[in-house]
Design a protein around this motif. Structure first.
Motif: not given
Length: 179
Positions: A31-33, A66, A69, A75-76, A78, A92, A94, A129
């Motif tokens: 998971l990238a944010s 998480e 954020g 907006e992330v 995964y 991609y 929310r 997500l």
């Protein structure tokens, strides 16, 4: 890019099903944010469930990055790898805090190991997500647009459903490729 050079766009429903299947077979991803200053944060996560529309649910701590954020930057991305199929999918969307599904998805094992007070009291939180864009490459399923899978197949959610998009590579050097 000429019309003959453009990658074949597969049916969005097929690509969605492939993405969902990949996520269901591989319960871990990254998971990238970004934080409020725009610095990236990436962490390994285990998802609990993947819905047919590619919504992914995570159990986490109420004090986690998480959850923090969501207020400032929901907006992330995964990313999930399926090494056996030489494939990946990136969702991609929310992150939303969905307390209504807590009890529906709660499982004592492994839930109690991480959240001994169970979801009704204590530290457990459920995040969803909800994707609006999916990128995927799957060499086993022959979803590897030219050139040689260096760009993914892409679908985006619109008002009428999932629509295909053609991923584009940048033409400038040193900036990497962007879909």
């Amino acid at each position: 890019m000429t019309k003959s050079q453009q990658p074949e766009i597969q049916q969005p429903t097929d690509l969605l099903a492939l993405a969902v299947g990949t996520a269901r077979r591989n319960p871990h991803g990254f998971l990238a944010s970004a934080d409020h200053a725009g610095r990236p944060h990436v962490r390994l996560m285990q998802h609990l469930v993947v819905d047919d529309d590619a919504t992914v649910c995570f159990g986490t701590s109420r004090r986690s990055r998480e959850v923090a954020g969501i207020a400032g930057a929901p907006e992330v991305g995964y990313a999930i790898e399926d090494r056996a199929a030489f494939s990946y999918v990136t969702l991609y969307g929310r992150l939303v805090d969905d307390q209504a599904r807590w009890l529906e998805l709660w499982d004592d094992e492994p839930g109690i190991r991480f959240f001994p007070d169970r979801p009704t009291r204590g530290d457990f939180d459920l995040l969803e997500l909800v994707p609006h864009r999916i990128e995927l490459v799957d060499f086993t399923a022959r979803v590897n647009p030219e050139p040689q899978g260096l760009v993914p197949a892409v679908i985006e959610k619109t008002g009428i459903g999932w629509e295909p998009r053609i991923a584009q590579r940048t033409t400038s050097h040193g900036t990497g490729s962007r879909a």
